[in-house]
Design a protein around this motif. Structure first.
Motif, PDB file in Angstrom:
ATOM      1  N   LEU A 268       0.800  -1.227   0.000  1.00 60.00           N
ATOM      2  CA  LEU A 268       0.000   0.000   0.000  1.00 60.00           C
ATOM      3  C   LEU A 268       0.833   1.277   0.000  1.00 60.00           C
ATOM      4  CD1 LEU A 268      -3.066  -0.756   2.315  1.00 60.00           C
ATOM      5  CD2 LEU A 268      -2.932  -0.780  -0.181  1.00 60.00           C
ATOM      6  N   LYS A 269       2.137   1.161   0.001  1.00 57.75           N
ATOM      7  CA  LYS A 269       2.964   2.367  -0.056  1.00 57.75           C
ATOM      8  C   LYS A 269       2.740   3.151  -1.338  1.00 57.75           C
ATOM      9  CE  LYS A 269       6.730   1.001   3.035  1.00 57.75           C
ATOM     10  NZ  LYS A 269       8.168   0.678   3.165  1.00 57.75           N
ATOM     11  N   GLY A 270       2.305   2.468  -2.388  1.00 60.00           N
ATOM     12  CA  GLY A 270       2.052   3.150  -3.651  1.00 60.00           C
ATOM     13  C   GLY A 270       0.627   3.630  -3.815  1.00 60.00           C
ATOM     14  N   ALA A 271      -0.226   3.390  -2.825  1.00 61.81           N
ATOM     15  CA  ALA A 271      -1.644   3.769  -2.915  1.00 61.81           C
ATOM     16  C   ALA A 271      -1.832   5.256  -2.617  1.00 61.81           C
ATOM     17  CB  ALA A 271      -2.463   2.944  -1.930  1.00 61.81           C
ATOM     18  N   PRO A 272      -2.929   5.837  -3.097  1.00 62.41           N
ATOM     19  CA  PRO A 272      -3.234   7.242  -2.767  1.00 62.41           C
ATOM     20  C   PRO A 272      -3.342   7.436  -1.259  1.00 62.41           C
ATOM     21  CG  PRO A 272      -4.646   6.441  -4.541  1.00 62.41           C
ATOM     22  CD  PRO A 272      -3.926   5.244  -4.022  1.00 62.41           C
ATOM     23  N   LEU A 273      -3.031   8.646  -0.808  1.00 64.56           N
ATOM     24  CA  LEU A 273      -3.018   8.939   0.622  1.00 64.56           C
ATOM     25  C   LEU A 273      -4.372   8.649   1.273  1.00 64.56           C
ATOM     26  CD1 LEU A 273      -1.633  10.055   3.129  1.00 64.56           C
ATOM     27  CD2 LEU A 273      -2.287  12.362   2.383  1.00 64.56           C
ATOM     28  N   GLU A 274      -5.450   8.947   0.578  1.00 67.06           N
ATOM     29  CA  GLU A 274      -6.783   8.712   1.150  1.00 67.06           C
ATOM     30  C   GLU A 274      -6.992   7.234   1.486  1.00 67.06           C
ATOM     31  OE1 GLU A 274     -11.509   9.302  -0.074  1.00 67.06           O
ATOM     32  OE2 GLU A 274      -9.912  10.015  -1.391  1.00 67.06           O
ATOM     33  N   LEU A 275      -6.584   6.358   0.578  1.00 74.72           N
ATOM     34  CA  LEU A 275      -6.737   4.922   0.816  1.00 74.72           C
ATOM     35  C   LEU A 275      -5.775   4.442   1.903  1.00 74.72           C
ATOM     36  CD1 LEU A 275      -7.183   3.399  -2.770  1.00 74.72           C
ATOM     37  CD2 LEU A 275      -8.895   3.583  -0.953  1.00 74.72           C
ATOM     38  N   ARG A 276      -4.565   4.985   1.904  1.00 75.35           N
ATOM     39  CA  ARG A 276      -3.602   4.605   2.939  1.00 75.35           C
ATOM     40  C   ARG A 276      -4.110   5.002   4.316  1.00 75.35           C
ATOM     41  NH1 ARG A 276       1.270   7.561   2.024  1.00 75.35           N
ATOM     42  NH2 ARG A 276       0.523   8.469   0.073  1.00 75.35           N
ATOM     43  N   THR A 277      -4.704   6.186   4.400  1.00 74.32           N
ATOM     44  CA  THR A 277      -5.224   6.680   5.678  1.00 74.32           C
ATOM     45  C   THR A 277      -6.340   5.776   6.197  1.00 74.32           C
ATOM     46  OG1 THR A 277      -4.691   8.960   5.061  1.00 74.32           O
ATOM     47  CG2 THR A 277      -6.272   8.645   6.861  1.00 74.32           C
ATOM     48  N   GLU A 278      -7.261   5.401   5.293  1.00 73.27           N
ATOM     49  CA  GLU A 278      -8.345   4.502   5.693  1.00 73.27           C
ATOM     50  C   GLU A 278      -7.797   3.143   6.120  1.00 73.27           C
ATOM     51  OE1 GLU A 278     -12.354   2.266   3.973  1.00 73.27           O
ATOM     52  OE2 GLU A 278     -11.244   3.661   2.693  1.00 73.27           O
ATOM     53  N   ALA A 279      -6.847   2.637   5.337  1.00 71.89           N
ATOM     54  CA  ALA A 279      -6.272   1.321   5.629  1.00 71.89           C
ATOM     55  C   ALA A 279      -5.609   1.314   7.001  1.00 71.89           C
ATOM     56  CB  ALA A 279      -5.270   0.933   4.553  1.00 71.89           C
ATOM     57  N   VAL A 280      -4.844   2.350   7.311  1.00 68.84           N
ATOM     58  CA  VAL A 280      -4.143   2.410   8.599  1.00 68.84           C
ATOM     59  C   VAL A 280      -5.139   2.455   9.750  1.00 68.84           C
ATOM     60  CG1 VAL A 280      -2.656   3.838  10.059  1.00 68.84           C
ATOM     61  CG2 VAL A 280      -2.042   3.424   7.660  1.00 68.84           C
ATOM     62  N   GLU A 281      -6.197   3.226   9.594  1.00 69.35           N
ATOM     63  CA  GLU A 281      -7.225   3.304  10.634  1.00 69.35           C
ATOM     64  C   GLU A 281      -7.818   1.922  10.919  1.00 69.35           C
ATOM     65  OE1 GLU A 281     -11.558   5.465  11.433  1.00 69.35           O
ATOM     66  OE2 GLU A 281     -10.249   6.166   9.811  1.00 69.35           O
ATOM     67  N   LEU A 282      -8.068   1.162   9.863  1.00 71.56           N
ATOM     68  CA  LEU A 282      -8.636  -0.186  10.009  1.00 71.56           C
ATOM     69  C   LEU A 282      -7.606  -1.143  10.607  1.00 71.56           C
ATOM     70  CD1 LEU A 282     -10.419  -0.400   6.539  1.00 71.56           C
ATOM     71  CD2 LEU A 282     -11.556  -0.171   8.764  1.00 71.56           C
ATOM     72  N   LEU A 283      -6.391  -1.062  10.112  1.00 71.44           N
ATOM     73  CA  LEU A 283      -5.342  -1.985  10.543  1.00 71.44           C
ATOM     74  C   LEU A 283      -4.985  -1.799  12.014  1.00 71.44           C
ATOM     75  CD1 LEU A 283      -3.109  -1.678   7.363  1.00 71.44           C
ATOM     76  CD2 LEU A 283      -4.232  -3.783   8.142  1.00 71.44           C
ATOM     77  N   LEU A 284      -5.004  -0.557  12.486  1.00 77.89           N
ATOM     78  CA  LEU A 284      -4.677  -0.297  13.882  1.00 77.89           C
ATOM     79  C   LEU A 284      -5.711  -0.909  14.819  1.00 77.89           C
ATOM     80  CD1 LEU A 284      -3.409   3.406  13.766  1.00 77.89           C
ATOM     81  CD2 LEU A 284      -2.059   1.295  13.913  1.00 77.89           C
ATOM     82  N   LYS A 285      -6.941  -1.064  14.335  1.00 80.21           N
ATOM     83  CA  LYS A 285      -7.979  -1.693  15.150  1.00 80.21           C
ATOM     84  C   LYS A 285      -7.862  -3.213  15.145  1.00 80.21           C
ATOM     85  CE  LYS A 285     -11.663   0.091  13.279  1.00 80.21           C
ATOM     86  NZ  LYS A 285     -13.115   0.337  13.092  1.00 80.21           N
ATOM     87  N   VAL A 286      -7.570  -3.768  13.977  1.00 79.41           N
ATOM     88  CA  VAL A 286      -7.591  -5.220  13.847  1.00 79.41           C
ATOM     89  C   VAL A 286      -6.259  -5.868  14.223  1.00 79.41           C
ATOM     90  CG1 VAL A 286      -6.881  -5.407  11.431  1.00 79.41           C
ATOM     91  CG2 VAL A 286      -8.481  -7.058  12.366  1.00 79.41           C
ATOM     92  N   ASP A 287      -5.162  -5.099  14.125  1.00 74.23           N
ATOM     93  CA  ASP A 287      -3.832  -5.650  14.400  1.00 74.23           C
ATOM     94  C   ASP A 287      -2.964  -4.605  15.102  1.00 74.23           C
ATOM     95  OD1 ASP A 287      -1.670  -7.393  14.374  1.00 74.23           O
ATOM     96  OD2 ASP A 287      -1.101  -6.936  12.301  1.00 74.23           O
TER      97      ASP A 287
END
Length: 300
Positions: A268-287
């Protein structure tokens, strides 16, 4: 006549090669057992590999280069008596990504409670409808879990028939009284709970869609449709997070993240910032244990 026989034999050999689906390497570490004569473990390795790789698990044709690669890492913890072994097992399975030389880890599972009886040169047989021994049941269980997850990554719910077999194996093995096959609150990382999450739980079975989205609609198209691929990868993470919200710390959620967490932090380092931001928010909850690794995505 001789040419016809040779042609027939060659055709038969070709069909056998095409029908074998797995390409597992078995590694046995017996250091903890402190046994001087390790010949039995060499035979054990050969026997286990033959069981996994030398038979047909499906009716589909697999060419040699299409066989599913995996590792079965067995650590012998102790030998309570001659012929009886207590071990832990790590199962790792990879899947090639279309159009690349990259192999993605799809399954990384630690089975911490396996005991079995092994006699040198004993034949290993398997019957879907009955429990024969704790070796063939465990090996056949993970063979079908491997096939089910691999098929799920190529087609939505493509692994149904293999998970049904794995579920039968668990049900049959419960009569043995061996650890790992029964519903135990003290062993949440067991074979019982793994197939329960995959096959019978309405909450966690949704994660099977995440396997498909992440791999077939994500990694497989990343080179040609990166925007769509990134969206589907984040959608897969969202599905896993929703399952975790409904029932925290399920074994299938943990298993998905154990296999994909590090890869996600790189892909996801190559993904747009908006998607990276959403992904990190989700990942911090699940892992949350890998928070530092995921937060790096926001600094890319």
């Amino acid at each position: 006549m001789k040419k016809w026989i040779i042609s027939f034999l060659l055709l038969t050999v070709a069909e056998v090669c095409l029908s074998q689906e797995l390409n597992f390497t078995v590694i046995i570490n017996s250091d903890r057992a402190r046994i001087q004569n390790t010949d039995v473990f060499n035979q054990m390795k050969s026997s286990f590999e033959q069981f996994l790789n030398g038979r047909s698990w499906t009716s589909d044709e697999f060419r040699p280069e299409e066989r599913i690669k995996g590792n079965l890492l067995i650590t012998i913890n102790e030998v309570p008596q001659v012929g009886t072994y207590s071990a832990t097992v790590q199962v790792q399975v990879v899947r090639p990504i279309y159009g690349t030389n990259y192999e993605s880890l799809i399954f990384n599972f630690a089975d911490r409670n396996w005991s079995f009886d092994y006699i040198e040169s004993q034949p290993l047989e398997f019957n879907r409808f009955s429990f024969l021994n704790n070796i063939s049941s465990l090996l056949a269980f993970y063979a079908n879990i491997t096939l089910g997850l691999d098929y799920d990554t190529f087609q939505e719910n493509g692994g149904d028939e293999f998970f049904a077999i794995a579920n039968d194996i668990v049900n049959n093995a419960q009569q043995s009284g061996r650890a790992g096959w029964t519903q135990s609150s003290s062993d949440q990382r067991s074979r019982y709970w793994l197939i329960n999450n995959i096959y019978t739980s309405s909450v966690f079975s949704a994660i099977r869609e995440a396997y498909y989205l992440y791999h077939r609609q994500g990694l497989d198209i990343l080179q040609v449709q990166p925007e769509k691929a990134y969206e589907n990868i984040v959608k897969a993470i969202r599905i896993v997070s929703e399952a975790n919200d409904a029932q925290p710390n399920g074994i299938l959620t943990i298993t998905f993240m154990d296999a994909k967490g590090e890869e996600i932090s790189k892909i996801l380092k190559g993904a747009p910032l908006e998607l990276r931001t959403e992904a990190v928010e989700l990942l911090l909850k699940v892992d949350p244990n890998n928070a530092r690794m995921y937060n790096e995505l926001l600094r890319s």
